[in-house]
Enzyme design. Structure first.
Site, mmCIF file in Angstrom:
data_model
loop_
_atom_site.group_PDB
_atom_site.id
_atom_site.type_symbol
_atom_site.label_atom_id
_atom_site.label_comp_id
_atom_site.label_asym_id
_atom_site.label_seq_id
_atom_site.Cartn_x
_atom_site.Cartn_y
_atom_site.Cartn_z
ATOM 1 N N ASP A 22 39.580 32.982 43.586
ATOM 2 C CA ASP A 22 39.509 34.034 44.599
ATOM 3 C C ASP A 22 40.540 33.821 45.703
ATOM 4 O O ASP A 22 40.489 32.811 46.407
ATOM 5 C CB ASP A 22 38.112 34.051 45.242
ATOM 6 N N ASP A 162 31.327 40.119 39.310
ATOM 7 C CA ASP A 162 31.651 39.029 40.222
ATOM 8 C C ASP A 162 30.801 39.160 41.478
ATOM 9 O O ASP A 162 30.930 40.130 42.212
ATOM 10 C CB ASP A 162 33.159 39.145 40.540
HETATM 11 ZN ZN ZN Z 1 36.290 36.978 42.612
#
Ligand code: ZN
Length: 203
Positions: A22, A162
């Site tokens: 991320d 997610d």
């Molecule tokens: Zn993510």
């Protein structure tokens, strides 16, 4: 973070399929995570598929550098300021697979025009920006709609979810059509990571 190599080995030993990375810029989302130098270091120590999720305001400026740093798949947001079609082309020209991500409030139709060019669609199941949040069940309607569209078009595209994914929400998402389950807290807080990963795989 200071034991990153140890954690990567633990994930490899738990037979995960991809490492989800991320990237947050403090503008598109409030948080700041990590960027290119860390990805380059991770690439040096593992052959695992690196799935890079760009939560940044202007992804087209950076996608080539992320591909060169070792990203196999690059996701960026429809809600970013970059031109979507051009960013997809830039990712593919740089040799990575392209994925398009949508936040919980964005309708599924936002990705429809681009499905032919994508390897994956990422449906955020929490508001992007922080780990450890609760799964938003309403996002499952979007997974179903996108899955139906992909099947109608006969395309080979994965749907990734997610945010807040564990052994319960993972089954729910998978039943609705998700193929790729991203999990952070659930795996890292588990007493036995390999067992937890096994439960997700079974889902
Ligand atoms: Zn993510």
């Amino acid at each position: 973070m200071l034991n990153l190599e140890k954690e990567v080995r633990k994930l490899e030993n738990s037979s995960i399929d991809m490492l989800h990375f991320d990237v947050m810029d403090g503008v598109f989302v409030n948080n700041i995570s990590y960027g290119l130098p860390i990805l380059e270091q991770v690439r040096k120590i593992t052959d695992i598929t690196l799935d890079v999720h760009l939560m940044i305001i202007d992804p087209i400026r950076y996608v080539r550098r992320f591909a060169e740093a070792g990203a196999d798949i690059i996701s960026f947001h429809t809600e970013s300021e970059s031109d979507i079609g051009e960013t997809i082309r830039e990712i593919k020209a740089a040799g990575a697979k392209a994925a398009l991500a949508i936040k919980p409030a964005t309708p599924p139709e936002a990705v429809y025009d681009y499905l032919n060019e994508l390897s994956m669609v990422l449906v955020m199941t929490v508001e992007p920006g922080f780990g450890g949040q609760s799964f938003i069940p309403e996002t499952m309607e979007k997974v179903k709609a996108i899955k139906q569209r992909i099947d109608e078009l006969g395309l080979d595209i994965r749907i990734e979810v997610d945010g807040g994914i564990n052994d319960v929400t993972g089954i729910e998402a998978s039943t609705c059509g998700a193929d790729v389950l991203v999990s952070g807290s659930y795996l890292f807080k588990a007493e036995n990571m390999a067992d937890a990963a096994g439960k997700l795989r079974k889902a």
